[in-house]
Design an enzyme around this catalytic site. Structure first.
Site, PDB file in Angstrom:
ATOM      1  N   HIS A   1       0.819  -1.212   0.000  1.00  0.00           N
ATOM      2  CA  HIS A   1       0.000   0.000   0.000  1.00  0.00           C
ATOM      3  C   HIS A   1       0.855   1.266   0.000  1.00  0.00           C
ATOM      4  O   HIS A   1       0.480   2.280  -0.561  1.00  0.00           O
ATOM      5  CB  HIS A   1      -0.935  -0.006   1.211  1.00  0.00           C
TER       6      HIS A   1
ATOM      7  N   CYS B   1      10.298  -0.919 -22.715  1.00  0.00           N
ATOM      8  CA  CYS B   1       9.405  -0.435 -21.656  1.00  0.00           C
ATOM      9  C   CYS B   1       9.959  -0.701 -20.255  1.00  0.00           C
ATOM     10  O   CYS B   1       9.259  -0.523 -19.267  1.00  0.00           O
ATOM     11  CB  CYS B   1       8.009  -1.037 -21.798  1.00  0.00           C
TER      12      CYS B   1
END
Ligand code: PEP
Ligand code: MG
Length: 541
Positions: A185, A475
């Protein structure tokens, strides 16, 4: 003396400032016998309710949807019936309220840790709940962020959602944690708030309060006592979010500059040519079962909608290894990085891939975005061909694969007969080329993108693309280094995709050189005997 630490770049950008550590959690007092169990249960419940109300209020006050969602989930945890029943039982068996809370939450925490992966990453949410409820039981203030009175770099073991939600980007220049992962988180909320963050950095807790530290959330590098002076203000955070930068060399050779994202929220306030890597794992990680078609369609449509008329390369689920997902942990593999991960998950759960492709196709049908789809961790041409057939049958005409293992790089030309484009993932390509765990700080030298072997593999891919006239992009995080981006352009790479925050600097580096200068830089780098020589040669040219 300057010291270099390494962690995982979890939220891009860099900032320098004085470090301050999150205060330690409240201490449990010595246990005392419980004389009035009913009153003690009331005390525990009153504390839980106060914490639940506090977290709910923060959820509703949050200015950003990811934060609201995460805090709501934590508030729901505080209201959980089994948790309350467990605490009441613990009190009646003789534990005082704060001890009962700590004991029961410790049991829940062990269960999460045993489940591993993403559930284990949620243990910090329970730790935070425990600290808050214990503080409320004892009448102590809730754990809070340091307030040194000036902008600072926040150092912690990990951040609980309630703390991360309070991060004020004008106060907290960067976040540095010793625990955590890309999917914790802390990382999700820091990315949402645009605060540069490095997680899983051993040594972070040894930094004394007030010590200057530079945190680079793009590369994962942390410099303690950097030589350069710093203005400790939020404005010193760099680089800024991408503005409308069109990628091209000075003489107009186009190299598309695209964004790496994990959700539509990351595109807020960002104006880019397109998305070169939409990582779909974030959508799956909050689930004990894979998300259904409707939920997936909504998430993909949000990104396609934000990129109307522009390119979006969406990657199918890249689960396993460093991105574990709860519903895929059917057995513990001895070596997950070499096991069932990326496209290989479809060997066991083709249904997940088919559902995802159907959802992408449905979202693409009602959008003007130029949607391309690609698969991660592809190792053979046969896998690529099978994946392409699945996508094309579903009505998705533009299909590519990532090049993340040497096996794919050395057969790039053959891959390009099966798919429309390649996208080189330098993070994993480094890991698999050098047999070096991408999270290892100790092996950081091997994971240096300037390593000649990595450059040679990227060059092979780019040459294959030029030979058959198909796009080959990069990427991986390596594309965020402006000097390296110049080399990639010179090798013939057609697009560079990166954290949006890195785009302006890369765009400026390309715009300052002609394509011939990029080619000369690439030739110089390829001839370098080691990373330092490659870097120096590229800069010299
Ligand atoms: C890579 O491996 O370079 C990549 C872009 O994919 P991820 O970092 O998501 O594994
Ligand atoms: Mg990868």
């Amino acid at each position: 003396m300057t010291e270099l630490l390494r962690g995982l770049g979890a939220s891009p950008g860099a900032a320098t400032g004085p470090a301050y550590r999150l205060a330690d959690p409240p201490r449990l007092p010595a246990p005392r016998p419980v004389t009035d169990p009913d009153a003690e249960v009331d005390r525990a419940f009153a504390a839980i309710d106060a914490v639940r109300r506090d977290i709910s209020a923060r959820a509703e006050a949050a200015d950003e949807p990811t934060t609201t969602e995460i805090l709501r989930a934590q508030a729901a945890l505080a209201g959980d019936r089994t948790l309350r029943d467990g605490i009441a039982m613990a009190v009646r068996s003789g534990h005082e309220a704060p001890h009962a809370v700590a004991t029961v939450l410790a049991e829940h925490r062990s269960a999460l840790l045993a489940a591993g992966g993403l559930l284990a990453a949620r243990a910090v949410d329970l730790d935070d709940l425990r600290d808050r409820v214990v503080a409320a039981c004892l009448g102590l203030p809730m754990p809070a962020l340091p307030r040194p009175g000036h902008p600072f770099v926040l150092v912690a073991v990990d951040l609980a959602p309630a703390d991360a939600a309070l991060l004020d980007p004008s106060e907290v220049l960067a976040v540095l944690t010793s625990a955590g992962s890309y999917v914790s988180h802390t990382a999700i909320l820091a990315r949402a708030r645009g605060v540069p963050t490095v997680v899983a950095c051993s040594g972070a807790l040894d930094i004394a309060d007030g010590t200057a530290v530079k945190v680079d959330g793009t590369t994962g590098r942390v410099t303690v006592r950097p030589r350069e002076p710093y203005p400790a203000t939020a404005a010193s955070r760099s680089p800024e979010l991408a503005m409308d930068v069109r990628g091209a060399t000075r003489d107009g050779h186009p190299v598309a500059l695209l964004a790496n994202i994990g959700s539509a929220a990351e595109l807020a306030g960002v104006c880019v040519e397109g998305v070169g890597l939409f990582r779909t794992e974030l959508l799956f990680q909050h689930h004990l079962d894979p998300p259904g078609v409707a939920e997936q369609v909504a998430a993909y449509a949000a990104v396609f909608g934000a990129m109307a008329g522009r390119q979006v390369v969406i990657r199918t689920l890249d689960a396993g290894s460093d991105k574990p997902l709860p519903f895929l942990r059917e057995d513990q593999e001895p070596n997950p990085a070499l096991g069932i991960r990326g496209l290989r998950v479809a060997r066991r759960r083709e249904d997940i891939l088919r559902t995802q492709i159907a959802a992408i196709a449905e979202a693409a049908r009602s959008s003007t975005a130029k949607v391309a789809v690609m698969a991660p961790m592809v190792t053979t041409v046969a896998e690529a061909a099978q994946f392409a057939a699945l996508c094309r049958d579903a009505g998705l005409p533009t299909v590519g694969v990532m090049v993340e293992v040497p096996a794919a790089a050395v057969r790039a030309r053959e891959f390009l007969q099966a798919v429309d484009f390649l996208s080189v993932g330098t993070n994993d390509l480094s890991q698999y080329t050098f047999a070096a765990d991408r999270r290892s700080g100790e092996l950081a030298d091997l994971l240096d993108p300037w390593q000649p072997a990595l450059l040679s593999l990227v060059a092979l891919c780019a040459a294959a693309g030029q030979a058959v006239g198909r796009p080959v992009g990069v990427c991986g995080e390596a594309a965020t280094d402006p000097d390296f981006a110049v080399v990639l352009a010179g090798l013939g790479v057609t697009s560079l995709s990166m954290s949006p925050a890195a785009i302006p600097a890369v765009g400026a580096a390309l715009a300052a050189r002609t394509f011939d200068e990029c080619r000369a830089a690439a030739a110089g780098a390829l001839a370098g005997a080691d990373p330092a020589a490659a870097r120096a040669a590229a800069r010299r040219r």
